[in-house]
Write a protein that holds these residues in place. Structure first.
Motif, PDB file in Angstrom:
ATOM      1  N   TYR A 104       0.812  -1.220   0.000  1.00  0.00           N
ATOM      2  CA  TYR A 104       0.000   0.000   0.000  1.00  0.00           C
ATOM      3  C   TYR A 104       0.847   1.273   0.000  1.00  0.00           C
ATOM      4  O   TYR A 104       0.338   2.349  -0.284  1.00  0.00           O
ATOM      5  N   GLU A 105       2.139   1.172   0.310  1.00  0.00           N
ATOM      6  CA  GLU A 105       2.997   2.358   0.260  1.00  0.00           C
ATOM      7  C   GLU A 105       3.041   2.961  -1.144  1.00  0.00           C
ATOM      8  O   GLU A 105       3.287   4.149  -1.313  1.00  0.00           O
ATOM      9  N   LEU A 106       2.772   2.132  -2.152  1.00  0.00           N
ATOM     10  CA  LEU A 106       2.726   2.624  -3.526  1.00  0.00           C
ATOM     11  C   LEU A 106       1.312   2.628  -4.088  1.00  0.00           C
ATOM     12  O   LEU A 106       1.002   3.434  -4.973  1.00  0.00           O
ATOM     13  N   THR A 107       0.446   1.773  -3.569  1.00  0.00           N
ATOM     14  CA  THR A 107      -0.849   1.574  -4.218  1.00  0.00           C
ATOM     15  C   THR A 107      -2.021   2.299  -3.545  1.00  0.00           C
ATOM     16  O   THR A 107      -3.110   2.321  -4.105  1.00  0.00           O
ATOM     17  N   ARG A 108      -1.814   2.862  -2.369  1.00  0.00           N
ATOM     18  CA  ARG A 108      -2.823   3.774  -1.813  1.00  0.00           C
ATOM     19  C   ARG A 108      -2.491   5.186  -2.275  1.00  0.00           C
ATOM     20  O   ARG A 108      -1.342   5.613  -2.198  1.00  0.00           O
ATOM     21  N   LYS A 109      -3.484   5.893  -2.751  1.00  0.00           N
ATOM     22  CA  LYS A 109      -3.240   7.180  -3.413  1.00  0.00           C
ATOM     23  C   LYS A 109      -2.499   8.170  -2.518  1.00  0.00           C
ATOM     24  O   LYS A 109      -1.601   8.885  -2.967  1.00  0.00           O
ATOM     25  N   ASN A 110      -2.870   8.237  -1.249  1.00  0.00           N
ATOM     26  CA  ASN A 110      -2.217   9.207  -0.362  1.00  0.00           C
ATOM     27  C   ASN A 110      -0.778   8.807  -0.031  1.00  0.00           C
ATOM     28  O   ASN A 110       0.118   9.646   0.021  1.00  0.00           O
ATOM     29  N   TYR A 111      -0.538   7.509   0.185  1.00  0.00           N
ATOM     30  CA  TYR A 111       0.817   7.059   0.490  1.00  0.00           C
ATOM     31  C   TYR A 111       1.729   7.216  -0.722  1.00  0.00           C
ATOM     32  O   TYR A 111       2.901   7.567  -0.593  1.00  0.00           O
ATOM     33  N   MET A 112       1.199   6.927  -1.902  1.00  0.00           N
ATOM     34  CA  MET A 112       1.996   7.084  -3.123  1.00  0.00           C
ATOM     35  C   MET A 112       2.505   8.518  -3.247  1.00  0.00           C
ATOM     36  O   MET A 112       3.700   8.758  -3.482  1.00  0.00           O
ATOM     37  N   VAL A 113       1.601   9.490  -3.064  1.00  0.00           N
ATOM     38  CA  VAL A 113       1.992  10.893  -3.187  1.00  0.00           C
ATOM     39  C   VAL A 113       2.959  11.286  -2.079  1.00  0.00           C
ATOM     40  O   VAL A 113       3.954  11.990  -2.317  1.00  0.00           O
ATOM     41  N   LYS A 114       2.698  10.825  -0.859  1.00  0.00           N
ATOM     42  CA  LYS A 114       3.594  11.125   0.263  1.00  0.00           C
ATOM     43  C   LYS A 114       5.004  10.626  -0.029  1.00  0.00           C
ATOM     44  O   LYS A 114       5.994  11.351   0.177  1.00  0.00           O
ATOM     45  N   ASN A 115       5.130   9.406  -0.526  1.00  0.00           N
ATOM     46  CA  ASN A 115       6.447   8.844  -0.814  1.00  0.00           C
ATOM     47  C   ASN A 115       7.131   9.542  -1.986  1.00  0.00           C
ATOM     48  O   ASN A 115       8.347   9.742  -1.979  1.00  0.00           O
ATOM     49  N   LEU A 116       6.355   9.927  -2.990  1.00  0.00           N
ATOM     50  CA  LEU A 116       6.939  10.646  -4.119  1.00  0.00           C
ATOM     51  C   LEU A 116       7.428  12.031  -3.707  1.00  0.00           C
ATOM     52  O   LEU A 116       8.503  12.476  -4.135  1.00  0.00           O
TER      53      LEU A 116
ATOM     54  N   ARG B 125       8.422  12.914  -0.705  1.00  0.00           N
ATOM     55  CA  ARG B 125       9.615  12.708   0.120  1.00  0.00           C
ATOM     56  C   ARG B 125      10.827  12.391  -0.754  1.00  0.00           C
ATOM     57  O   ARG B 125      11.928  12.929  -0.550  1.00  0.00           O
ATOM     58  N   PHE B 126      10.621  11.540  -1.754  1.00  0.00           N
ATOM     59  CA  PHE B 126      11.713  11.143  -2.642  1.00  0.00           C
ATOM     60  C   PHE B 126      12.206  12.337  -3.459  1.00  0.00           C
ATOM     61  O   PHE B 126      13.409  12.490  -3.692  1.00  0.00           O
TER      62      PHE B 126
ATOM     63  N   LYS C  34      12.202  15.483  -2.528  1.00  0.00           N
ATOM     64  CA  LYS C  34      13.030  16.302  -1.639  1.00  0.00           C
ATOM     65  C   LYS C  34      14.409  15.675  -1.443  1.00  0.00           C
ATOM     66  O   LYS C  34      15.422  16.379  -1.394  1.00  0.00           O
ATOM     67  N   GLN C  35      14.434  14.357  -1.326  1.00  0.00           N
ATOM     68  CA  GLN C  35      15.706  13.656  -1.165  1.00  0.00           C
ATOM     69  C   GLN C  35      16.599  13.860  -2.390  1.00  0.00           C
ATOM     70  O   GLN C  35      17.795  14.145  -2.263  1.00  0.00           O
ATOM     71  N   LEU C  36      16.009  13.741  -3.585  1.00  0.00           N
ATOM     72  CA  LEU C  36      16.773  13.933  -4.809  1.00  0.00           C
ATOM     73  C   LEU C  36      17.304  15.363  -4.915  1.00  0.00           C
ATOM     74  O   LEU C  36      18.436  15.595  -5.350  1.00  0.00           O
ATOM     75  N   GLU C  37      16.491  16.325  -4.494  1.00  0.00           N
ATOM     76  CA  GLU C  37      16.924  17.723  -4.565  1.00  0.00           C
ATOM     77  C   GLU C  37      18.123  17.966  -3.650  1.00  0.00           C
ATOM     78  O   GLU C  37      19.065  18.677  -4.017  1.00  0.00           O
ATOM     79  N   ARG C  38      18.091  17.365  -2.465  1.00  0.00           N
ATOM     80  CA  ARG C  38      19.214  17.507  -1.533  1.00  0.00           C
ATOM     81  C   ARG C  38      20.478  16.838  -2.076  1.00  0.00           C
ATOM     82  O   ARG C  38      21.566  17.375  -1.981  1.00  0.00           O
ATOM     83  N   GLU C  39      20.295  15.631  -2.635  1.00  0.00           N
ATOM     84  CA  GLU C  39      21.456  14.817  -2.985  1.00  0.00           C
ATOM     85  C   GLU C  39      21.978  15.057  -4.406  1.00  0.00           C
ATOM     86  O   GLU C  39      23.166  14.872  -4.666  1.00  0.00           O
ATOM     87  N   ALA C  40      21.070  15.431  -5.334  1.00  0.00           N
ATOM     88  CA  ALA C  40      21.483  15.514  -6.735  1.00  0.00           C
ATOM     89  C   ALA C  40      21.112  16.828  -7.410  1.00  0.00           C
ATOM     90  O   ALA C  40      21.472  17.041  -8.566  1.00  0.00           O
ATOM     91  N   GLY C  41      20.357  17.682  -6.730  1.00  0.00           N
ATOM     92  CA  GLY C  41      20.028  18.979  -7.301  1.00  0.00           C
ATOM     93  C   GLY C  41      18.633  19.046  -7.896  1.00  0.00           C
ATOM     94  O   GLY C  41      17.929  18.042  -8.023  1.00  0.00           O
TER      95      GLY C  41
END
Length: 405
Positions: free
Chosen positions: A56-68, A70-71, A73-80
């Motif tokens: 459900y971390e990917l298949t529930r609509k709210n969790y999917m958006v939350k994880n995307l 977060r990811f 922000k992580q990419l912006e910190r690490e790769a620009g």
């Protein structure tokens, strides 16, 4: 073995088994079984089931958006910012009721645009509606407040409010989205396959923004469209992806189509990477995801949602053949018979697109600089000569086996 209804997998040496513990080797389970039984079921080394524990971390609509988010922000910190921008493939989304005030703030910045409300854990278009005025969701807001007062009796149903794509690409004046199949065999390391076949699902009514209450205009779900008075059961409302790809190439040229499908590859990979560290990767589990992708007038693909249990019900003979082959090829990749070597880049209609890193196509070496010539090993909407490929594959494996003996 437990399996989808009316499918025959005797060619894989599998027969239907009893569902009691210990009497099956392969279980095509539904998510409710997983929730109730996973932690209480002993599984031998060879046993396989068709979902990851916290899919459900990917298949529930709210969790999917939350994880995307977060990811990203992580990419912006690490790769620009340029790398982070590769995650800009989902519409602006807020979870309600928890982000209601943030949503209202955004809503007031852009008056007059269309939003869509979706319950986070329902499917087949149930509970979805479009709106342009805050007062259109006041009844929903009142309902959630009432349920807050009666928490023990009425649980709050979460929704997402998502900016509606007002400029969808139209064919024959009708809206559509794409259903694409991705098979994940492992998250640690990430090992993912993309199926060559899929389909475009059309609405039965010409698109207009003048009637946002008409589900037949805006929702392409087959469960919705088949209740339309204009629905033709024999014709259905689908195009196979090969036909769709050919249509786009005739209208926009092959280069524009290559760019579009490469952008879709990016959606599949980035979405899986966004949950890679939170999904509980278990050697017994695999997952066949159904991705829903919308194309806009600029040929930009948008991720609408990812389904953990994509429908295997056929609406036409062509649809039946696609899903039968999809399930057979899924079993080939799962490989209960241990026939594969683990080095295959194609099995039937599936192409290996990620194997703890990007997989390149056979034509030409990968671009080790990572700057531009690398072409992902995906062939979505291309010719699917799966029967020929499977014959060659398993003949080759038999020869290798005899030689090693």
């Amino acid at each position: 073995m437990s399996r989808p209804k009316n499918q025959n997998y005797k060619g894989h040496g599998l027969s239907k088994g009893k569902e009691r513990e210990g009497e099956w080797d392969f279980y095509w389970c539904d998510v409710s079984w997983l929730r109730e039984n996973f932690d209480h079921t002993y599984m031998d080394e060879h046993v396989r089931i068709s979902h990851f524990r916290n899919h459900y971390e990917l298949t529930r609509k709210n969790y999917m958006v939350k994880n995307l988010k977060r990811f990203r922000k992580q990419l912006e910190r690490e790769a620009g910012k340029l790398e982070a921008a590769k995650c800009d493939f989902f519409p602006k989304t807020f979870e309600l009721p928890s982000e209601y005030h943030l949503f209202v703030e955004e809503f007031r910045k852009n008056p007059g645009i269309t939003w869509i409300m979706k319950p986070v854990a329902r499917s087949q278009g149930k509970g979805i509606f479009l709106f342009r005025r805050l007062k259109d969701i006041m009844d929903w807001r009142k309902d959630t407040r009432n349920s807050d007062d009666q928490k023990d009796d009425i649980p709050v149903e979460n929704y997402v409010a998502q900016r509606y794509i007002e400029n969808p690409y139209l064919i024959g004046g009708r809206k559509f989205d794409l259903r694409v199949y991705v098979l994940v065999m492992s998250y640690i390391p990430l090992r993912a396959w993309l199926y060559r076949d899929g389909f475009a699902r059309f609405s039965n009514t010409r698109f207009t923004l003048n009637s946002i209450d008409d589900q037949y205009v805006h929702l392409t779900n087959v469960a919705v469209q088949k209740t339309s008075p204009d629905y033709h059961p024999k014709k259905g409302s689908k195009w196979m992806l090969q036909r769709f790809r050919q249509y786009l190439a005739s209208k926009h040229g092959p280069q524009a189509v290559e760019t579009l499908f490469r952008d879709m590859d990016n959606i599949f990979i980035k979405s899986l990477q966004s949950v890679q560290k939170v999904i509980i990767s278990d050697k017994h589990c695999f997952e066949l995801y159904g991705y829903d992708i919308l194309i806009d007038q600029d040929l930009k693909p948008w991720l609408l949602e990812v389904n953990a249990s994509p429908s295997l019900t056929a609406s036409s003979q062509e649809d039946y053949e696609l899903k039968t082959c999809l399930l057979e090829d899924t079993l080939h990749v799962v490989d209960m018979e241990a026939r594969l070597t683990g080095r295959e880049k194609r099995v039937g209609g599936f192409d290996l697109m990620w194997n703890d890193g990007p997989v390149s196509r056979d034509e030409g070496p990968p671009d080790l600089s990572g700057m531009g010539n690398f072409v992902t090993n995906t062939h979505l909407g291309c010719v699917n000569d799966r029967k020929k490929q499977l014959r060659q594959l398993f003949c080759s494996l038999q020869v290798q086996k005899k030689a090693s003996n």
